[in-house]
Scaffold this active site. Sequence first.
Site, PDB file in Angstrom:
ATOM      1  CE  LYS A 116      -4.080  -2.127   2.076  1.00 13.16           C
ATOM      2  NZ  LYS A 116      -3.553  -3.492   1.984  1.00 13.16           N
ATOM      3  CD  GLU A 200      -5.259   5.718   4.026  1.00 12.56           C
ATOM      4  OE1 GLU A 200      -4.469   5.838   3.075  1.00 12.56           O
ATOM      5  OE2 GLU A 200      -6.305   5.056   3.961  1.00 12.56           O
ATOM      6  CG  ASN A 235     -11.808  -0.667   9.022  1.00 16.69           C
ATOM      7  OD1 ASN A 235     -12.313   0.410   8.755  1.00 16.69           O
ATOM      8  ND2 ASN A 235     -11.040  -0.851  10.091  1.00 16.69           N
ATOM      9  CD  GLU A 275     -10.899  -1.821  -1.938  1.00 14.72           C
ATOM     10  OE1 GLU A 275     -10.776  -1.192  -0.864  1.00 14.72           O
ATOM     11  OE2 GLU A 275     -11.168  -3.029  -1.986  1.00 14.72           O
ATOM     12  CD  GLU A 288      -6.804  -1.654   0.006  1.00 15.74           C
ATOM     13  OE1 GLU A 288      -5.701  -1.969   0.481  1.00 15.74           O
ATOM     14  OE2 GLU A 288      -7.882  -2.047   0.473  1.00 15.74           O
ATOM     15  CG  ASN A 290      -7.924  -5.009  -2.907  1.00 11.53           C
ATOM     16  OD1 ASN A 290      -7.093  -5.164  -2.021  1.00 11.53           O
ATOM     17  ND2 ASN A 290      -9.022  -4.305  -2.734  1.00 11.53           N
ATOM     18  CG  PHE A 348     -21.680  -7.433  14.077  1.00 13.35           C
ATOM     19  CD1 PHE A 348     -22.571  -7.918  13.149  1.00 13.35           C
ATOM     20  CD2 PHE A 348     -21.922  -6.183  14.635  1.00 13.35           C
ATOM     21  CE1 PHE A 348     -23.678  -7.182  12.772  1.00 13.35           C
ATOM     22  CE2 PHE A 348     -23.024  -5.429  14.262  1.00 13.35           C
ATOM     23  CZ  PHE A 348     -23.907  -5.938  13.326  1.00 13.35           C
TER      24      PHE A 348
END
Length: 666
Positions: A116, A200, A235, A275, A288, A290, A348
């Site tokens: 990244k 970031e 995320n 993305e 980024e 993928n 979750f």
Amino acid sequence: MFKKILIANRGEIACRVIKTARQMGIQTVAIYSDADRNALHVQMADEAVHIGPAPANQSYIVIDKVMDAIRKTGAEAVHPGYGFLSENAKFAEALEAEGVAFIGPPKRAIEAMGDKITSKKIAQEAEVNTVPGYMGLIEDAEEAVKISQEIGYPVMIKASAGGGGKGMRIAWNDDEAREGFQSSKNEAASSFGDDRIFIEKFVTQPRHIEIQVLCDQHGNGVYLNERECSIQRRNQKVIEEAPSPFLDKETRKAMGEQSLALAHAVGYSSAGTVEFIVDGDRNFYFLEMNTRLQVEHPVTELITGQDLVEHMIRVAAGEKLSISQKDVKINGWAMESRLYAEDPYRNFLPSIGRLTRYRPPEEFAAKDHVVRNDTGVYEGGEISMYYDPMIAKLCTWGPDRATSIEHMRNALDGFELEGIGHNLPFLSAVMDHPKFTSGDMTTAFIAEEYPDGFDGVTLDTAVLKRIAAASAAMYRVAEIRRTRISGTMDNHERMVGADWVVSLQGENFPVTVDADREGSTIRFDDGSDMRVTSDWTPGDQLARVEVDGKPLVLKVGKITNGFRIRSRGADLKVHVRTPRVHELSLLMPERLPPDTSKMLLCPMPGLVVKIDVEEGQEVQEGQALCTIEAMKMENILRAEKQGIVSKVNAGPGDSLAVDEVIMEFE
């Protein structure tokens, strides 16, 4: 074209690749660990090779073991799926040295885009908009805090080699930056074997929108429009759709062209995804790239009619792309719901165990309606603690967004799953949420709409009334079955009364059931009535009912004097009683749960990584008590209030079950 390919993965994505390979007449080889000996992808493949113990770092991501499987089977190419070795340049290099094709991008593209930090620099050089951040390597937590202060909170701490939400933390202050750096570093080392971290700026109120690209080895490339992936938790994407309800044609074109420019800058070939974060003014910023097939690729396939796996295989075989940009259209709307083995009622947290019932809705494709379910499990199979908790990807397609959502609602209601905690109720709740149905959502949707976690759905009175009507009609059928002893049906029916009180979600509906051979008319005490028809019979766990001509799908379980009904994200105890029994039930005392307020219970099956406190220590509200690892994720458990630790019952390395007592307080 290849005659045999090996799939270096497991679960639903391995099954997905096998399906396309089979259609292309290509033989497939599966690999499996001890935990996956009886897995679905092993059963589907033409051959299968055992590669080691259950932990991924002893099996699926051990390059030498995968290479041995390739040599044993004579596979000519390898599809890596996503995760595991899919973005590992060393694996691509090993395949190249062996003369085996990698069904993915070139090694140099993986290295450039998979890292990244490097990818950000290349994106900037390619004039792609990027998010402000620190691209250098970060040595320790204190340096992370200093950098975070310079960028300005909030910041996103991310694993350089990461993906799938692993090794990512949002920090809003120095303490969270310090703690998040260490957790991200640990997760990155565990999941990817690479603990490098970068930081970031975290863009508030963002939408997560990504562009699917497809390039061949001859310099040709197309972008296959966008996917909206803003419904996320921790995320990790939960619901995706294509196209985005937010983009206009101009923004779509700009994002697509920038994505292709980035792909061409690194000599990319195969399928890949760029993305972006998009703000409220449609400004977009590169996140980024993928360099692999994405989990959510089915929604792109549904709106474009393109099989991305087939394109990947053909590109790896050296073929030119069979489509150009003018061939890429947007046909209708597609939704994907990720079904996870996680308990939404426990914030979750992961859930493991045996699937005692697994009955997905039937897959089919028509001109105006598609249901697709990409899965890697089956009824009776085990959900392991060693891998990602995804069970299935349920997809629907319709001519427009509203229709696609409605198809998804019905498909979720008809998805039968028992034996483990799962997020079906939450997915259903999102499909009915006005913010989602309007398309007005950001990546903060779950945090904003469910700040205290998900505790089920409260249905409005109109929906409750429909469920009450259906339950009354079904209960009458069940009572006829229960009381049947002898005589004709007419004599028997007279033994079952017509007056009932249906109680659910704190509301009571006195009803009269007027039955005939075609169905039942349910008359309410307010003078209204509803017509109910169904072919449901007692014992069926799924009821497809029509109430006043409109479909209603209910998951049905038996309880005393009624049913456990699950529909539209709600989990209801529905009691159907005679008026007299209902009157007496109001006098019964409420049963209270046991008091566990002075205990820290393990919220999910997992491994104790560390204990942060000791017996006799005073703790403050919000203080870290211990860290539990489950399904490759670290979970920090914190004190809910001030107290003194009286007993610690677990230590590092201990495997704990759900609700096992970790420590007690005075």
